[in-house]
Design a protein around this motif. Structure first.
Motif, PDB file in Angstrom:
ATOM      1  N   GLU A  99      39.910 -29.006 -59.493  1.00 29.97           N
ATOM      2  CA  GLU A  99      40.042 -29.574 -58.150  1.00 29.97           C
ATOM      3  C   GLU A  99      40.823 -28.623 -57.263  1.00 29.97           C
ATOM      4  O   GLU A  99      41.717 -27.923 -57.729  1.00 29.97           O
ATOM      5  N   ARG A 100      40.493 -28.622 -55.988  1.00 31.71           N
ATOM      6  CA  ARG A 100      41.244 -27.820 -55.028  1.00 31.71           C
ATOM      7  C   ARG A 100      42.556 -28.490 -54.651  1.00 31.71           C
ATOM      8  O   ARG A 100      43.589 -27.831 -54.579  1.00 31.71           O
ATOM      9  N   THR A 101      42.533 -29.790 -54.364  1.00 31.41           N
ATOM     10  CA  THR A 101      43.717 -30.454 -53.801  1.00 31.41           C
ATOM     11  C   THR A 101      44.009 -31.772 -54.515  1.00 31.41           C
ATOM     12  O   THR A 101      43.955 -32.839 -53.907  1.00 31.41           O
ATOM     13  N   ASP A 116      40.404 -18.107 -56.265  1.00 30.80           N
ATOM     14  CA  ASP A 116      40.291 -19.277 -57.120  1.00 30.80           C
ATOM     15  C   ASP A 116      41.622 -20.011 -56.996  1.00 30.80           C
ATOM     16  O   ASP A 116      42.584 -19.700 -57.698  1.00 30.80           O
ATOM     17  N   TRP A 117      41.683 -20.988 -56.085  1.00 33.05           N
ATOM     18  CA  TRP A 117      42.973 -21.552 -55.698  1.00 33.05           C
ATOM     19  C   TRP A 117      43.026 -23.057 -55.914  1.00 33.05           C
ATOM     20  O   TRP A 117      42.019 -23.748 -55.968  1.00 33.05           O
ATOM     21  N   GLN A 118      44.259 -23.533 -55.992  1.00 34.25           N
ATOM     22  CA  GLN A 118      44.531 -24.969 -56.043  1.00 34.25           C
ATOM     23  C   GLN A 118      45.826 -25.256 -55.309  1.00 34.25           C
ATOM     24  O   GLN A 118      46.815 -24.544 -55.474  1.00 34.25           O
ATOM     25  N   ALA A 119      45.824 -26.286 -54.480  1.00 34.86           N
ATOM     26  CA  ALA A 119      47.033 -26.765 -53.805  1.00 34.86           C
ATOM     27  C   ALA A 119      47.354 -28.148 -54.359  1.00 34.86           C
ATOM     28  O   ALA A 119      46.683 -29.126 -54.031  1.00 34.86           O
ATOM     29  N   VAL A 120      48.352 -28.214 -55.219  1.00 33.56           N
ATOM     30  CA  VAL A 120      48.715 -29.464 -55.877  1.00 33.56           C
ATOM     31  C   VAL A 120      49.505 -30.326 -54.896  1.00 33.56           C
ATOM     32  O   VAL A 120      50.464 -29.857 -54.273  1.00 33.56           O
ATOM     33  N   ARG A 121      49.108 -31.592 -54.765  1.00 31.09           N
ATOM     34  CA  ARG A 121      49.735 -32.511 -53.808  1.00 31.09           C
ATOM     35  C   ARG A 121      50.508 -33.605 -54.547  1.00 31.09           C
ATOM     36  O   ARG A 121      49.989 -34.702 -54.790  1.00 31.09           O
ATOM     37  N   PRO A 122      51.762 -33.357 -54.895  1.00 31.04           N
ATOM     38  CA  PRO A 122      52.550 -34.397 -55.562  1.00 31.04           C
ATOM     39  C   PRO A 122      53.047 -35.444 -54.574  1.00 31.04           C
ATOM     40  O   PRO A 122      53.249 -35.160 -53.389  1.00 31.04           O
ATOM     41  N   VAL A 123      53.267 -36.656 -55.076  1.00 28.19           N
ATOM     42  CA  VAL A 123      53.941 -37.686 -54.286  1.00 28.19           C
ATOM     43  C   VAL A 123      55.437 -37.365 -54.301  1.00 28.19           C
ATOM     44  O   VAL A 123      55.839 -36.242 -54.596  1.00 28.19           O
ATOM     45  N   THR A 124      56.281 -38.329 -53.996  1.00 28.54           N
ATOM     46  CA  THR A 124      57.724 -38.097 -53.898  1.00 28.54           C
ATOM     47  C   THR A 124      58.273 -37.462 -55.181  1.00 28.54           C
ATOM     48  O   THR A 124      58.032 -37.959 -56.288  1.00 28.54           O
ATOM     49  N   LEU A 125      59.007 -36.368 -55.006  1.00 29.72           N
ATOM     50  CA  LEU A 125      59.529 -35.620 -56.148  1.00 29.72           C
ATOM     51  C   LEU A 125      60.861 -36.186 -56.634  1.00 29.72           C
ATOM     52  O   LEU A 125      61.692 -36.630 -55.834  1.00 29.72           O
ATOM     53  N   SER A 126      61.051 -36.146 -57.953  1.00 32.35           N
ATOM     54  CA  SER A 126      62.319 -36.584 -58.529  1.00 32.35           C
ATOM     55  C   SER A 126      62.835 -35.516 -59.486  1.00 32.35           C
ATOM     56  O   SER A 126      62.088 -34.635 -59.915  1.00 32.35           O
ATOM     57  N   ASN A 127      64.107 -35.619 -59.829  1.00 33.69           N
ATOM     58  CA  ASN A 127      64.719 -34.679 -60.769  1.00 33.69           C
ATOM     59  C   ASN A 127      64.785 -35.237 -62.185  1.00 33.69           C
ATOM     60  O   ASN A 127      65.501 -34.704 -63.030  1.00 33.69           O
ATOM     61  N   ARG A 128      64.061 -36.284 -62.465  1.00 32.52           N
ATOM     62  CA  ARG A 128      64.031 -36.833 -63.812  1.00 32.52           C
ATOM     63  C   ARG A 128      63.461 -35.812 -64.803  1.00 32.52           C
ATOM     64  O   ARG A 128      62.782 -34.870 -64.421  1.00 32.52           O
TER      65      ARG A 128
END
Length: 228
Positions: free
Chosen positions: A205-207, A155-167
């Motif tokens: 959702e998977r992705t 039971d998996w999910q691969a989260v696809r974030p856009v550009t990462l920030s340190n905010r």
């Protein structure tokens, strides 16, 4: 929940460990042998090599769920890589095998916007970055990770974030269909999204591709039909 976090010393991993601990979960943080890391009280620290199958199996044993914030290491996109080209997929293959052996089902990992079937959504600057830098190598490995998970039976999910920030966390997270040129999301928000997925009765959702939005977080409806 007994949660094992791989890549717990990274920026997203640290946020996930901190948040999961604050919510009362029993967290085991897995880091490299040489890594110095400050962890919240009560977190179990395991040091070792995620490319060592026996070590990974030991780390996973007894868990209810697993999270992976593993990523390829390099100082900047054009620097010499400090990880093998297949680092994430090799480590993930050990995680998957360990989960199958120990009967652990729930796994959430960090992937990236533009991986797999989200590639057409990439903006032009990101397309150029993939073609000329370590980012393209990392994306190729993340595609191997997602193919591995697709055949894992977990039971998996691969989260696809856009550009990462340190905010700091904004709490404004949306599933998106487009990777805008100025799109970004705080690592703390990515960690929050991952933890909520792990806590949910089932994965929606998977992705999911996620980004910060101006819309309040409450508008993100996790009860909507699953989409990939």
């Amino acid at each position: 929940m007994k949660l094992v976090v791989f890549g717990a010393s990274g920026k997203c991993g640290r946020e996930l460990v901190k948040l999961a601990t604050a919510r009362g979960h029993a967290v085991t943080a897995v880091v490299r042998a040489e890594t110095e890391v400050a962890l919240p009280a009560g977190v179990v620290l395991l040091r070792g090599d995620v490319l060592d199958e026996a070590f990974v199996s030991h780390a996973v044993g007894g868990a209810d769920a697993v999270a992976s914030a593993l990523g390829m290491r390099y100082a900047h996109p054009w620097a010499r890589r400090m990880s093998p080209d297949d680092f994430i997929s090799r480590a993930t293959s050990h995680v998957v095998a360990a989960m199958q052996a120990h009967g652990v089902k729930r796994l959430v990992v960090i992937s990236a916007a533009g991986v797999g079937d989200s590639r057409p959504m990439l903006n032009l600057p990101m397309r150029a970055l993939l073609a000329t830098s370590n980012v393209g190598v990392a994306y190729a490995d993340l595609e191997r990770v997602e193919r591995l998970l697709d055949g894992s039976g977990l039971d998996w999910q691969a989260v696809r974030p856009v550009t990462l920030s340190n905010r700091a966390a904004t709490g404004r997270i949306a599933r998106v269909r487009r990777y805008g040129a100025m799109a970004s999301i705080a690592r703390a928000d990515v960690a929050a999204y991952m933890l909520e997925s792990l806590e949910a009765p089932r994965l929606q959702e998977r992705t999911p591709m996620i980004s910060e939005t101006r819309t309040p977080r409450e508008s993100l409806d996790r009860s909507s039909p699953a989409r990939t």
